[in-house]
Design an enzyme around this catalytic site. Structure first.
Site, PDB file in Angstrom:
ATOM      1  N   ASP A  91       0.708  -1.289  -0.028  1.00 53.93           N
ATOM      2  CA  ASP A  91       0.043   0.039  -0.042  1.00 53.93           C
ATOM      3  C   ASP A  91       0.788   1.217   0.033  1.00 53.93           C
ATOM      4  O   ASP A  91       1.770   1.127   0.542  1.00 53.93           O
ATOM      5  CB  ASP A  91      -0.677  -0.001   1.195  1.00 53.93           C
ATOM      6  CG  ASP A  91      -1.638   1.251   1.308  1.00 53.93           C
ATOM      7  OD1 ASP A  91      -2.407   1.575   0.561  1.00 53.93           O
ATOM      8  OD2 ASP A  91      -1.405   2.027   2.320  1.00 53.93           O
ATOM      9  N   GLU A 122       1.344  -0.185  -5.142  1.00 57.01           N
ATOM     10  CA  GLU A 122       0.314   0.865  -5.493  1.00 57.01           C
ATOM     11  C   GLU A 122       0.918   1.903  -5.686  1.00 57.01           C
ATOM     12  O   GLU A 122       1.397   2.682  -4.888  1.00 57.01           O
ATOM     13  CB  GLU A 122      -0.524   0.863  -4.154  1.00 57.01           C
ATOM     14  CG  GLU A 122      -1.689   1.754  -4.566  1.00 57.01           C
ATOM     15  CD  GLU A 122      -2.410   2.255  -3.176  1.00 57.01           C
ATOM     16  OE1 GLU A 122      -3.599   2.534  -3.472  1.00 57.01           O
ATOM     17  OE2 GLU A 122      -1.781   2.391  -2.191  1.00 57.01           O
TER      18      GLU A 122
END
Length: 874
Positions: free
Chosen positions: A489, A544
């Site tokens: 993330d 990401e």
């Protein structure tokens, strides 16, 4: 086939025992349902149901007649369904058992379900235990860090940065090798820090170690000592800032700190204050219903269960091997807590029982689980982590999560974890912030250590113990829980000191390789990819990253960052922009195609139309943008409620958006749970009134409600609602990749992007996709170019009735489209098709097509592929 064209009667009988259950006679214009119950010879009178005959008005066109007959057929089927329902009620009152449809299919298919055929489960002998086989660590290559330039020679303008980055990587990696026994050992900090069984002076017991360099004293407290430390519960601090203490087992052999015992550590800070913290390496933390703060829990079940056994008091023993690394990922992004139909927090075991079979049936081969690491605030969606080694206790115990993952492996599903190493919760009472009373223990101090938008702490990736903590965390989840990889993330936030905020990435390479680049963070990502891919050979990592940094998905051995895939985040933003700002006539085919295909050569991407971001409160899903309030009133299937042109448009475009995204958007594909059928409502976690930390604005809560923090599986399972046709299309679209491997096929070519016609024609692998986005225009004899010569057939059409379409183009027509040699749209061959408005039709070489495939026991409704296809993979 319509009724008038049959010219004969069809008779179907279903008989069970001595009861005549059903007799249905179809003639050219009549369907007669004869229901009898009880023993043969019953004098109960049959109930006929008559349909109206189709009109023979000579002024009607053949298309009008066809439409009228289709309408009559639908009415007949509807009336027959009602009659069968009445019959089943009578049979139930009579005590006659009616086999389920699934049971009937299974009986005719030798007990195999379509899932057994398309996604066969793994079988291992009873008593087999999965034993991990680790890979060897790769030596450090001797090049200067510019090896990846062979894929992009324009990077030579940034060679100084790459050489600096590579030199930093080599120095840190070499230092780890020289001082820590290698990166694999360095990343097993959990075997030293935290709680570990061991011996001291010949006695068995429990070691507790904690790095807290800013603290003057540390003691272990908990239920085992009534939260009051004795002399032996105080740790000794070594020169490296590590406190350690040893607790020997009792005379009866019982551990001093029993399994499930609540624990914390008490520290004296440098200014003399006393604070309590949850141990940083704790494996589980829980919050009682009547408590505000979490407590650490010592987790060490005293017994091991047999492989595959789920027992609350035993350690889970893994039974099934990791699935092979897929050719392409078809990722089902999911959140365990909000996966229930009911407004509650779902459990790992409920997800295992209810959701894994659903995901397998849809054809996805990977699940990406969010919110695994413990987070004190449920509404953070798992992104404000407090306990990095602890699994979220809201959903169950560590052993229950292991059982979920093992069952996923049995079903052939790769299990990815959404891991958060980009920041940490500011929470001091439950997390690692200010652990020893200082703000610079694991994090940067001052402004650099605080993320102003996320209101969270930022790691210092150049700190030795921070690297040990995070690398160990990455290995821990794969070693202990058998995750198969990660979606990292917030990687953009890690790689740049501006965190990607208030910044536009134009593609100028100076934006990626300059003073704003956090080289230590990038090197950490290279190290973690080095560790994971070497230690676990089938590991998959996804980053990401919205910036598009070059070399992000090139191997670390080349001087790249080392990720397998980058998330194609621009695609979802593009769809929202199009739906929000443009009328259907303003859709720009070239702009859409550019966004879908704009990715770096030789760097793989995961494409998606929408993820969890578009489903959260404050945003809208694609389905909601398309249909909005009409979803509440007009989602009934034809014949079951009011219809709406808004819904007709929405359902059609929802299918097309997902199909063009999966065909062109990357080498893998992701869907967030519920989006596959157009979940009608947003996600809103239980929350109370609050204030925005950066602006001070008031944010109203929802009274702590879980009503919008769930998934309504009941509506997509309901045949009377149109959600079922949407999920049926998603299932067929996903299974098409199982048969043809088109998502990861290297051949991708867009031959037409026509803004006037609103047409997109493209090839992926052996398949030809024809999209007609025009709101009103349908095209007959539309010429499309293709690479391969020969004959083609329809294998998937969004206009099939099972997908909520009108059968203007259907595989059932079994039309052969033969190519003609000659240049068209820069392609060597062409053929002509009918392209109805707002449809997508997929054509495949006719040798691999079968119009009756979905009528077979293993068939997927609406999918006309012959068997498993030429490129079948799980």
């Amino acid at each position: 086939m319509h009724l008038e064209s049959t010219h004969k009667s069809w008779m179907m009988y279903a008989v069970r025992g001595t009861h005549a259950i059903n007799k249905i006679r179809f003639t050219s214009h009549t369907a007669e349902i004869i229901c009898t119950t009880g023993n043969k010879g019953s004098n109960r009178r049959p109930r006929p149901i008559k349909t109206r005959a189709a009109s023979t008005d000579p002024l009607l066109t053949p298309l009008d007649i066809l439409r009228q007959e289709n309408k009559l057929l639908k009415e007949t089927i509807q009336e027959a369904t009602q009659a069968v329902g009445l019959l089943e009620e009578e049979l139930e009152r009579a005590g006659v058992a009616i086999p389920a449809v699934e049971d009937v299919k299974a009986a005719f298919s030798g007990g195999l379900s379509p899932e057994d055929y398309w996604s066969p489960a793994i079988d291992v002998p009873t008593g087999t235990e999965f034993i991990e086989e680790y890979g060897a660590v790769s030596p450090i290559p001797t090049h200067d860090g510019t090896e990846s330039f062979k894929w992009d020679k324009t990077l030579w303008g940034q060679e100084a940065h790459f050489r600096y980055r590579w030199d930093l990587f080599k120095r840190i990696r070499q230092s780890i090798d020289d001082n820590e026994g290698g990166i694999q050992k360095f990343a097993q900090g959990y075997k030293y820090y935290g709680f570990n069984r061991g011996t001291h002076d010949g006695k068995a017991g429990l070691w507790y170690r904690e790095w807290a360099p800013g603290a003057k004293a540390l003691a272990l407290i908990g239920e085992f000592n009534n939260w009051s430390p004795k002399a032996e519960h105080w740790g000794l601090k070594n020169p490296f800032g590590v406190f350690e203490l040893f607790l020997p087992d009792g005379a009866d052999g019982q551990p001093a700190v029993p399994h499930r015992c609540k624990i914390k550590c008490r520290l004296e800070t440098s200014d003399g204050a006393w604070i309590e913290r949850i141990p940083a390496w704790v494996k589980w933390a829980t919050q009682e219903w009547n408590e505000i703060q979490f407590n650490g829990v010592y987790w060490d079940p005293p017994q091991a269960g047999v492989p595959g056994e789920v027992d609350p008091d035993k350690r889970y023993t893994f039974k099934y091997p990791r699935p092979p690394k897929p050719r392409s990922l078809r990722i089902y992004e999911c959140h365990v807590g909000m996966s229930s139909t009911e407004p509650k927090i779902n459990s790992y075991l409920e997800f295992r029982r209810d959701m894994l079979p659903r995901i397998r049936k849809l054809g996805y081969n990977a699940i990406q689980i969010m919110a695994i690491q413990e987070h004190a605030y449920y509404g953070s969606f798992g992104y404000h982590v407090t306990n990095f080694f602890g699994t979220s206790s809201r959903c169950g115990t560590p052993e229950e999560l292991k059982a979920l993952i093992d069952e996923a492996h049995r079903l052939g599903l790769v299990v990815l974890m959404d891991i958060v190493h980009s920041h940490a919760s500011k929470n001091t009472g439950d997390g690692i912030n200010m652990f020893d009373g200082t703000d610079s223990m694991y994090f940067h101090s001052g402004e650099r250590g605080n993320h102003w938008m996320w209101d969270s702490r930022l790691f210092n990736y150049g700190n030795w113990e921070t690297m040990r903590f995070l690398l160990s965390n990455a290995r821990w989840w794969m070693d202990e829980y058998k995750f198969d990889g990660y979606r990292f993330d917030g990687v953009t936030s890690m790689m740049y000191t501006h965190h990607g905020l208030s910044t536009t990435f134009t593609g100028n390479y100076d934006e990626y390789f300059g003073m704003a680049t956090d080289a230590e963070a990038v090197v950490y990502l290279m190290l973690v990819n080095n560790l994971l891919h070497d230690t676990f050979p089938t590991c998959i990592t996804i980053g990401e990253d919205v910036s598009g940094m070059p070399s992000f998905c090139r191997p670390w051995q080349e001087g790249g960052v080392g990720f397998d895939y980058r998330l194609q985040m621009a695609i979802a933003d593009k769809w929202i922009q199009v739906l929000k700002t443009k009328s259907d006539y303003e859709w720009d085919m070239s702009d859409i195609v550019h966004t879908l295909t704009n990715r770096r050569y030789s760097e793989l991407c995961v494409g998606y139309a929408e993820s969890h971001d578009q489903a959260l409160v404050g945003d809208k899903t694609i389905a909601f943008w398309l249909m909005d309030k009409d979803m509440y009133d007009c989602m009934a299937a034809p014949g079951f409620g009011p219809q709406s042109p808004v819904v007709d448009r929405g359902v059609a475009l929802h299918k097309m958006i997902r199909m063009v995204t999966i065909a062109l958007g990357g080498e893998s594909y992701l869907n967030f749970m519920g989006n596959e059928f157009g979940h009608p409502e947003w996600i809103d976690f239980p929350r109370v009134d609050s204030y925005d930390t950066s602006t001070g604005a008031f944010i109203p809560g929802n009274g702590g409600s879980l009503d919008k923090c769930r998934r309504r599986w009941d509506i997509c399972d309901n045949p009377q609602l149109r959600y079922q046709s949407m999920v049926a299309f998603d299932r067929a679209m996903i299974h098409l990749d199982k048969a043809f491997g088109y998502i990861s096929a290297p051949h991708q070519w867009v031959s037409r992007q026509d803004n006037g016609d609103k047409m997109i024609v493209c090839e992926r692998g052996d398949l030809v996709f024809v999209f007609n986005y025009h709101p009103t225009n349908s095209y007959t004899d539309y010429r499309i170019g293709c690479k391969l010569p020969g004959s083609y057939k329809v294998v998937l059409s969004s206009d099939e009735e099972v997908f909520g379409g009108y059968r203007n183009v259907t595989k059932d027509s079994d039309v052969i489209f033969t190519t003609t040699v000659g240049g068209h749209d820069n392609r060597p061959n062409w053929f002509q098709v009918y392209a109805p408005s707002r449809t997508v039709v997929v054509y495949a070489p006719s040798d691999f097509a079968d119009k009756d495939a979905d009528r077979k026991p293993h068939g997927v409704p609406g999918l006309g592929v012959q068997g498993l296809g030429p490129y079948y993979a799980r």
